[in-house]
Design a protein around this motif. Structure first.
Motif, short mmCIF file in Angstrom:
data_model
loop_
_atom_site.label_atom_id
_atom_site.label_comp_id
_atom_site.label_asym_id
_atom_site.label_seq_id
_atom_site.Cartn_x
_atom_site.Cartn_y
_atom_site.Cartn_z
N LEU A 178 53.79 -12.68 3.01
CA LEU A 178 52.74 -11.83 2.48
C LEU A 178 52.25 -12.33 1.12
O LEU A 178 51.12 -12.04 0.71
N ALA A 179 53.12 -13.07 0.42
CA ALA A 179 52.75 -13.60 -0.89
C ALA A 179 51.92 -14.87 -0.80
O ALA A 179 51.33 -15.30 -1.80
N GLY A 187 47.81 -10.66 -3.25
CA GLY A 187 48.26 -10.11 -1.98
C GLY A 187 49.04 -8.84 -2.21
O GLY A 187 49.19 -8.38 -3.35
N LEU A 188 49.55 -8.25 -1.15
CA LEU A 188 50.42 -7.09 -1.32
C LEU A 188 51.65 -7.47 -2.12
O LEU A 188 52.16 -6.69 -2.92
N THR A 189 52.14 -8.70 -1.90
CA THR A 189 53.23 -9.25 -2.69
C THR A 189 52.76 -10.57 -3.29
O THR A 189 51.75 -11.13 -2.90
N THR A 190 53.51 -11.06 -4.24
CA THR A 190 53.27 -12.38 -4.81
C THR A 190 54.60 -12.92 -5.31
O THR A 190 55.60 -12.17 -5.35
N PHE A 191 54.63 -14.17 -5.67
CA PHE A 191 55.82 -14.70 -6.33
C PHE A 191 55.71 -14.42 -7.82
O PHE A 191 54.64 -14.56 -8.41
N VAL A 228 61.07 -15.55 -6.70
CA VAL A 228 61.32 -14.22 -6.14
C VAL A 228 60.00 -13.51 -5.82
O VAL A 228 59.13 -13.38 -6.68
N PRO A 229 59.82 -13.04 -4.56
CA PRO A 229 58.63 -12.24 -4.27
C PRO A 229 58.73 -10.87 -4.93
O PRO A 229 59.79 -10.25 -4.95
N VAL A 230 57.61 -10.42 -5.50
CA VAL A 230 57.54 -9.13 -6.17
C VAL A 230 56.31 -8.38 -5.67
O VAL A 230 55.41 -8.95 -5.05
N ALA A 231 56.28 -7.09 -5.93
CA ALA A 231 55.12 -6.28 -5.55
C ALA A 231 53.91 -6.68 -6.38
O ALA A 231 54.02 -6.89 -7.58
N THR A 285 55.05 -22.17 -13.02
CA THR A 285 55.84 -21.42 -12.07
C THR A 285 56.17 -22.34 -10.90
O THR A 285 55.55 -23.38 -10.72
N ASN A 286 57.12 -21.93 -10.09
CA ASN A 286 57.60 -22.80 -9.03
C ASN A 286 56.57 -23.03 -7.93
O ASN A 286 56.63 -24.03 -7.23
N LEU A 287 55.64 -22.11 -7.77
CA LEU A 287 54.67 -22.23 -6.70
C LEU A 287 53.33 -22.75 -7.17
O LEU A 287 52.67 -23.52 -6.48
N TYR A 288 52.92 -22.36 -8.37
CA TYR A 288 51.54 -22.62 -8.81
C TYR A 288 51.44 -23.70 -9.88
O TYR A 288 50.36 -23.92 -10.42
#
Length: 595
Positions: free
Chosen positions: A222-223, A103-107, A117-120, A582-585
């Motif tokens: 967006l992430a 995406g435009l951002t991701t974690f 933390v979302p990052v670019a 990772t915390n999300l995946y």
């Protein structure tokens, strides 16, 4: 879907004791389950890498680490539904597609808490808010290509956000409804343009978002995978088994949800940000479907698979602790089990009936079925521990009530539950509990069935294939009264448990994409979550207080029965290296290697 702190392993000496303690309380098995669909004949093992054509990198060389290469063999009891990343809402698929799309951002794909933390990602940087938080302008990174060779440009971004609404993505309203023009798209999805809301400038390489109100969670949303960027010509309908091209290090080469998914390298991928999307180690992944969780466990112990997605059955915990403790990983997650109560159907359209089941449930038994205190914590509220807005309280335990809530759950109150059932006028009604056809949930279902009978209901349990149970319980046409569901955080905020699961905007009658399974829509609660979201933009602490108040309001209206917050038990093969979460995946497949 978010994993909290850095992964934690059980010590080999402690693991057998911890896991064996859970086995004694397992209930008698249910009668044979009601089949929801024809199940294909199971495969006995993963296909060997020799079943597939050899991988040749674009320059004919193998690059990077000596661990690079080989096939990662994955298993799940069933495919995870559609391969369309803007529609799929199942963690099994989301874990995989994190390695395929951006995406435009991701974690951040650093391990542990850093990954909150979302990052670019496809954007060069996270832009500062303009116009008091109503405008964000992102600049695309140059030179990124999809796996079909198409160069990513601003038109792909604009079209991808339009497509979220055209395909009626489950989070279209809840996550992206604050974009200017989204209201019109929600009313007429086929002609969605997001006019004035998402504006691309091809010459400058920028995309500007205009919001109707400030959103403290905009970068998080967006992430999320439903905002992955796809080619502009991606058809505006559910793609089913045909995965669209992505920009990540891998691509889905083929997908048969009854049998197998094959994932290989994206030949056009290059690393633009290792924090956002690192390169992968293995050359391909083969995801096999069709085995039971018992068979998956045996096959993974034996080395036929490198990772099993599904929960390890309770009756295997002691064996794992005794024989392969080094292959077991216990990961804290923002994940819960809960019982959505249909507020539109008897008996749970009656508030006292909903209170009754909340008082009657033995949450300690649910904890035991998951594996005991080492694996799960009892939960008496919807916002899980560790999230902002979590303030411990429990009105639904023996000796407590709304005026005098306890800090934590201690025991059920069956006498009060029976009294409430009598007062509700629902005693003797037939209740069917719909559960996923997996060992842990069936164990929970057996105990819950007994509880419902003990407080005055004629209860039975209907197991359904896990692959379709989540969509089945969402659709109001199936008249589900009560069900067991698990929920992994989309991102680490209380809104993902309160708004996503109980907001009015997320109830869609007659749809398989209706995450507000209870059909709950309460004006007071809706006002609280709206004010909490707005307040959090400028005052996070005050916003968290409002989220906690909304959590308490939800408990009073009781459209749900919180059960447990659990940690994920993940079993891997001996040959899998670099178990990286990772915390999300969860296990990040791109970072695993095979010996």
């Amino acid at each position: 879907m978010s994993v909290r702190p850095l992964l934690r392993r059980f010590l080999p000496a402690a693991l057998p004791t911890i896991l064996l303690g859970a086995v004694a309380a397992a209930p008698a098995p249910l009668p044979p389950p009601v089949p929801a669909a024809q199940t294909p004949a199971p495969k006995t093992r993963a296909p060997d890498s020799t079943d597939l054509p050899p991988y040749v990198s674009p320059d004919g060389e193998t690059k990077g680490s000596p661990h690079r290469g080989g096939t990662l063999r994955l298993t799940a009891d069933a495919g995870a539904g559609t391969a369309d990343p803007q529609i799929n809402y199942i963690s099994e698929m989301i874990q995989l597609t994190a390695n395929v799309y951006d995406g435009l951002t991701t974690f951040s794909k650093h391990p542990g808490d850093a990954s909150n933390v979302p990052v670019a990602d496809l954007a060069e940087a996270l832009p500062p808010p303009e116009d008091g938080g109503l405008t964000y302008t992102f600049r695309l990174r140059p030179g990124i290509r999809f796996s079909n060779g198409h160069v990513l440009d601003v038109n792909d971004v604009v079209a991808s956000f339009q497509r979220i609404f055209k395909v009626n993505s489950p989070t279209a309203g809840g996550f992206y409804g604050g974009i200017v023009g989204a209201a019109a798209c929600l009313k007429d999805s086929a002609h969605c343009t997001l006019a004035g809301g998402v504006v691309g400038d091809e010459k400058a390489g920028t995309i500007t978002f205009h919001l109707t109100h400030p959103d403290a969670e905009f970068f998080d949303k967006l992430a999320f995978p439903h905002a992955y960027i796809l080619p502009a010509d991606t058809p505006p309908h559910d793609l089913g088994n045909d995965a669209p091209p992505g920009t990540g290090p891998y691509r889905i080469a083929s997908y048969d949800p009854n049998r197998q998914m094959i994932v290989d390298r994206n030949p056009f991928f290059h690393v633009w940000s290792a924090e956002a999307q690192p390169d992968g180690y293995v050359d391909r992944m083969v995801y096999s479907f069709g085995l039971s969780d018992e068979a998956e466990t045996t096959a993974t112990i034996n080395g036929d698979f490198d990772y099993m997605y599904d929960n390890v059955p309770l009756d295997r915990y002691g064996e794992l602790g005794d024989t392969v403790p080094d292959q077991v990983h216990i990961n804290p997650v923002y994940a819960t089990y809960y019982l959505p109560l249909n507020t539109h159907l008897p008996p749970f359209n009656n508030l006292k009936a909903r209170w009754a089941i909340n008082y009657a449930v033995n949450r300690r038994a649910m904890q035991t079925f998951m594996g005991g205190p080492a694996v799960a914590d009892v939960l008496c509220q919807t916002v899980p521990k560790g999230l902002p807005g979590h303030e411990p309280f429990c009105p639904y335990t023996k000796g407590a009530d709304f005026q005098h809530p306890a800090k934590q759950w201690t025991a059920p109150d069956l006498a009060l539950a029976r009294k409430l059932v009598e007062e509700s006028g629902t005693k003797g009604m037939h209740v069917t509990l719909v559960v996923p056809n997996r060992a842990v949930e069936i164990a929970m279902g057996t105990d819950l069935q007994n509880t419902l009978r003990r407080i005055g209901y004629d209860a039975d349990v209907k197991p359904i294939a896990f692959a379709i149970q989540f969509t089945y319980i969402q659709n109001t046409n199936n008249n589900v009264q009560i069900s067991i569901n698990d929920w992994f955080a989309d991102y680490p905020e209380p809104s993902d448990f309160l708004t996503a699961l109980f907001g009015c905007e997320n109830f869609h009658p007659g749809s398989d994409s209706s995450p507000n399974i209870s059909g709950f829509c309460d004006p007071t609660f809706q006002d609280l979550i709206h004010r909490a979201a707005l307040t959090s933009v400028t005052d996070k602490a005050a916003g968290n207080k409002l989220w906690a108040e909304a959590d308490r309001r939800l408990a009073e209206e009781a459209p749900t029965v919180p059960l447990i917050q659990f940690r994920k038990i993940e079993l891997v093969s001996k040959r899998l290296g670099n178990f990286y979460t990772t915390n999300l995946y969860h296990l990040l497949f791109s970072q695993a290697w095979v010996k």
